[in-house]
Scaffold this motif. Structure first.
Motif, PDB file in Angstrom:
ATOM      1  N   ILE A 266       0.852  -1.190   0.000  1.00 51.90           N
ATOM      2  CA  ILE A 266       0.000   0.000   0.000  1.00 51.90           C
ATOM      3  C   ILE A 266       0.889   1.242   0.000  1.00 51.90           C
ATOM      4  O   ILE A 266       1.363   1.672   1.053  1.00 51.90           O
ATOM      5  N   PRO A 267       1.180   1.817  -1.185  1.00 51.92           N
ATOM      6  CA  PRO A 267       1.997   3.034  -1.244  1.00 51.92           C
ATOM      7  C   PRO A 267       1.383   4.153  -0.404  1.00 51.92           C
ATOM      8  O   PRO A 267       0.160   4.290  -0.333  1.00 51.92           O
ATOM      9  N   HIS A 268       2.240   4.956   0.206  1.00 46.59           N
ATOM     10  CA  HIS A 268       1.763   5.964   1.146  1.00 46.59           C
ATOM     11  C   HIS A 268       0.990   7.087   0.478  1.00 46.59           C
ATOM     12  O   HIS A 268       0.232   7.797   1.137  1.00 46.59           O
ATOM     13  N   LEU A 272      -5.903   4.313  -1.649  1.00 45.92           N
ATOM     14  CA  LEU A 272      -6.272   3.376  -0.578  1.00 45.92           C
ATOM     15  C   LEU A 272      -5.737   3.862   0.763  1.00 45.92           C
ATOM     16  O   LEU A 272      -6.446   3.838   1.776  1.00 45.92           O
ATOM     17  N   MET A 273      -4.483   4.309   0.786  1.00 46.83           N
ATOM     18  CA  MET A 273      -3.893   4.826   2.024  1.00 46.83           C
ATOM     19  C   MET A 273      -4.658   6.058   2.499  1.00 46.83           C
ATOM     20  O   MET A 273      -4.897   6.228   3.705  1.00 46.83           O
ATOM     21  N   ALA A 480      -9.282  11.146  -5.331  1.00 43.57           N
ATOM     22  CA  ALA A 480      -9.262  10.097  -4.297  1.00 43.57           C
ATOM     23  C   ALA A 480      -7.975  10.141  -3.481  1.00 43.57           C
ATOM     24  O   ALA A 480      -7.944   9.694  -2.336  1.00 43.57           O
ATOM     25  N   SER A 481      -6.906  10.680  -4.089  1.00 44.58           N
ATOM     26  CA  SER A 481      -5.637  10.851  -3.374  1.00 44.58           C
ATOM     27  C   SER A 481      -5.429  12.295  -2.938  1.00 44.58           C
ATOM     28  O   SER A 481      -4.327  12.685  -2.554  1.00 44.58           O
ATOM     29  N   GLU A 482      -6.490  13.095  -3.017  1.00 37.51           N
ATOM     30  CA  GLU A 482      -6.467  14.514  -2.639  1.00 37.51           C
ATOM     31  C   GLU A 482      -5.450  15.305  -3.464  1.00 37.51           C
ATOM     32  O   GLU A 482      -4.728  16.161  -2.940  1.00 37.51           O
TER      33      GLU A 482
END
Length: 715
Positions: A266-268, A272-273, A480-482
């Protein structure tokens, strides 16, 4: 009407029983307490704990400690431990595992050594009670961890060794608890030790061998089902907590181990993170902190001098023991006072494991009510002390890191960093965007720009509309990753010049393009020769071929020809390589000459990059086998190339990309043409530079030879 008011008043009878009303109250507390306390410079964590004291059964009795509260607080506690394991920089942790071991030893042995004589001689408890209470001092819960996570210093070395030490000391204490319980029940025999050892070995094998394989398969097979990824992760956390309990240790150990097991997958910077952190920090973790406050019984202080003396003694010993451990850690590893304060702040909060030890001891009648009540007061005091100490130290470190980045890492450039992704086919865009999200600096306010070049013909307007419709999903992917996604459609006769012009207009630092559609670097991409893009775009250019998902990567192989570190854009490239290594939790192996490797290490040190760089010596760059013999299918290959006229350009490197494309068809491959001012330099810096040809004269002779050979063949 009267019936309505009766029913309305019944709903507000204390303690509240309506689940909707209870949940609304909790949400209002989570929303308002940090906001109100922020105005008077009190950490939001303290506001949540104090709110729990006020609304709890020992305060205003607004909320009862029922099964629903217990469930949410358990989820929150497991979430804290899981995120701590997930955010841990595995490269940093592996490089500093000895430091974590030593800190774990200090934070275990000092509180235990100080606590036992105090409990045995001063408070006059028996051996089992004294030893169990003293071991409670050695535990700590990462209650203040959300503070360092929020301030963006979770990857700081002091944080890494504290998190590593937490799991070691808590595991040791919980094993001591199992031993003391076995001793008090008369079960401390050979069978007990065999059972404990075997169960822990099976648990470790399942978590580190089985779960990662299942997770990797799941993420690959259901790559498009993003919501399913989060549910899967949550399932793994609670299953791991259950397995840990079955193995004979506390569930928090299982949650932390689940974080470590899923860390490389799970990359930071992934969506998903972002979801994991957002839901945890918004709901589950605050719920846990409120539940900690609900345990505190202020009336204990008024119940007599004994309870007050015990509570005061336990609190002083707990805080002093952790401060001594942090002090010795600072002395041994030569940390600053601020880093010592950060270690102390993170490790001084007592909550979960502490409460587990004391409650088990109390139920087994090893400990009395005074120790139980004193521990609950200790939890409140240490959580408040830890929150203040951590926030103060974390802010100082965050400011220092920002100042360092301004001085040493061309921070002004990074803050304005702009990534451009020209699109040929939208099918490859998702992977290119994922890559851009991994390497993008989080401090940069600029968006990632998606560009398409539309031919200037009758269909131009239709093609622009078609493009805008196609890229909508990528805007959602970025959000989704801001990360903001900007889209540009440009009409231009020449795609290469369109890309070059746009990169200058938006002042982009990095341009990321997909791999050419056909084999060979003399074929066309976007309808233009690749050389046109390489020569026209003077920014750092990443040409990417991604054959598989990033979770399959085991190493990052960074191939650096001689003098490549002299390029203007090399600093930026090395930062991106380091960030990619961090995000994917994989080590960096540099393929280069010895002097190049030394120069890269110096650049990394100047940029304050704490990466551990492996090294593979390349002496003859014309010998492809010497470069390729140790590269595996699970290696991510990054090849640092140069444009013609730059300091590190050699004609022999022109053929290497084609060889890599054919020989490593299964590998993810990135060719990087770093930004270069194309000024020459002296060859004297590398006395033992053995690659050929060395000079332009030799290159000219080689070209003449090839030309004559062709003429003779034609003849």
């Amino acid at each position: 009407m009267i019936e309505f008011f009766k029913h309305f008043l019944q709903e507000f009878e204390l303690p509240l029983s309506n689940p909707v009303l209870i949940f609304s109250l909790i949400l209002f507390i989570i929303l308002l307490s940090p906001i109100l306390l922020k105005k008077i410079n009190i950490p939001g964590i303290i506001g949540l704990i104090i709110s729990g004291v006020i609304i709890g059964p020992h305060g205003l009795n607004i909320l009862a400690k029922n099964s629903a509260v217990d469930l949410f607080s358990t989820i929150g506690l497991l979430y804290i431990m899981f995120i701590a394991g997930l955010e841990l920089d595995m490269n940093e942790f592996k490089a500093n595992r000895n430091k974590s071991l030593l800190f774990g030893f200090f934070t275990f042995i000092f509180p235990l050594t100080i606590g036992f004589p105090v409990c045995y001689y001063l408070l006059q408890y028996d051996f089992n009670a004294s030893f169990l209470t003293a071991s409670m001092f050695a535990t700590h819960t990462l209650v203040a961890y959300p503070i360092v996570s929020k301030l963006g210093i979770a990857k700081n070395q002091a944080v890494a060794i504290t998190v590593g030490g937490t799991i070691l000391t808590d595991t040791a204490v919980l094993i001591i608890l199992a031993v003391i319980m076995g001793s008090s029940q008369g079960n401390l025999n050979q069978a007990f030790w065999i059972k404990l050892t075997v169960s822990l070995a099976i648990f470790s094998a399942i978590m580190f061998l089985v779960i990662p394989r299942i997770a990797k398969w799941f993420f690959k097979k259901l790559e498009s089902e993003k919501h399913a990824h989060y549910i899967f992760v949550l399932s793994v956390v609670f299953f791991a907590a259950f397995l840990a309990e079955v193995a004979g240790v506390e569930p928090i150990i299982g949650a932390f181990v689940a974080g470590l097991a899923l860390n490389p997958l799970i990359p930071h910077s992934s969506a998903l993170m972002n979801r994991i952190e957002f839901i945890g920090n918004s709901l589950f973790i605050p719920f846990f902190l409120i539940s900690v406050g609900m345990l505190v019984d202020i009336s204990v202080i008024l119940s007599g001098p004994t309870a007050l003396i015990v509570a005061g003694t336990l609190s002083v010993v707990a805080i002093f023991g952790k401060w001594i451990a942090a002090f010795f850690t600072q002395i041994v590893f030569k940390y600053t006072k601020t880093e010592r304060q950060l270690i102390f702040g993170l490790s001084s909060a007592h909550a979960a494991a502490t409460l587990a030890v004391i409650l088990v001891g109390f139920k087994a009648k090893i400990l009395d009510e005074n120790i139980l009540n004193g521990t609950i007061i200790l939890i409140l005091i240490t959580c408040i002390v830890a929150s203040f100490a951590t926030e103060k130290a974390a802010k100082k470190i965050a400011i220092c890191e920002e100042e360092v980045s301004h001085e040493d890492a061309h921070s002004d450039q990074i803050l304005d960093e702009h990534i451009l992704i020209p699109l040929a086919k939208t099918s490859a865009t998702a992977t290119l965007l994922d890559f851009a999200l991994l390497i993008k600096d989080k401090k940069s306010a600029n968006p990632i720009t998606l560009l398409t070049i539309v031919p200037n013909n009758d269909q131009a307007e239709k093609n622009i509309l078609k493009y805008r419709k196609a890229v909508d999903k990528f805007v959602i992917q970025g959000s989704a990753s801001e990360v903001k996604i900007n889209t540009i459609a440009r009409i231009d006769h020449n795609p290469a010049s369109g890309i070059a012009r746009t990169s200058k207009e938006i002042m982009s630092d990095i341009v990321i393009v997909g791999w050419p559609r056909k084999t060979g670097f003399l074929d066309k991409i976007f309808g233009e020769n690749v050389d046109s893009i390489i020569n026209n775009v003077d920014k750092s250019l990443f040409i990417c071929r991604f054959q598989k998902t990033f979770i399959e990567e085991k190493r990052l192989v960074f191939i650096c020809p001689p003098f490549s570190e002299r390029g203007v854009g090399f600093h930026l490239l090395l930062q991106k390589i380091y960030r990619l290594s961090q995000e994917l939790s994989i080590p960096i192996i540099i393929y280069a000459e010895y002097k190049t490797h030394q120069a890269i290490q110096q650049v990394a040190a100047n940029l304050k990059l704490n990466a551990k760089l492996g090294f593979k010596s390349i002496l003859d760059w014309d010998d492809f086998e010497s470069i390729s013999d140790e590269i595996k299918p699970t290696d991510l290959i990054v090849f640092n190339l140069s444009r013609k006229g730059s300091v590190s350009y050699q004609s022999i490197f022109d053929k290497l990309p084609q060889k890599f494309e054919k020989s490593f068809s299964e590998n993810n491959l990135i060719l990087v043409y770093a930004h270069d001012d194309r000024k020459g330099t002296s060859m004297d810096a590398y006395e033992d530079f053995t690659a050929t040809p060395l000079t332009k004269g030799l290159e000219a002779i080689e070209q003449i030879g090839r030309g004559l050979g062709n003429i003779l063949k034609k003849g």
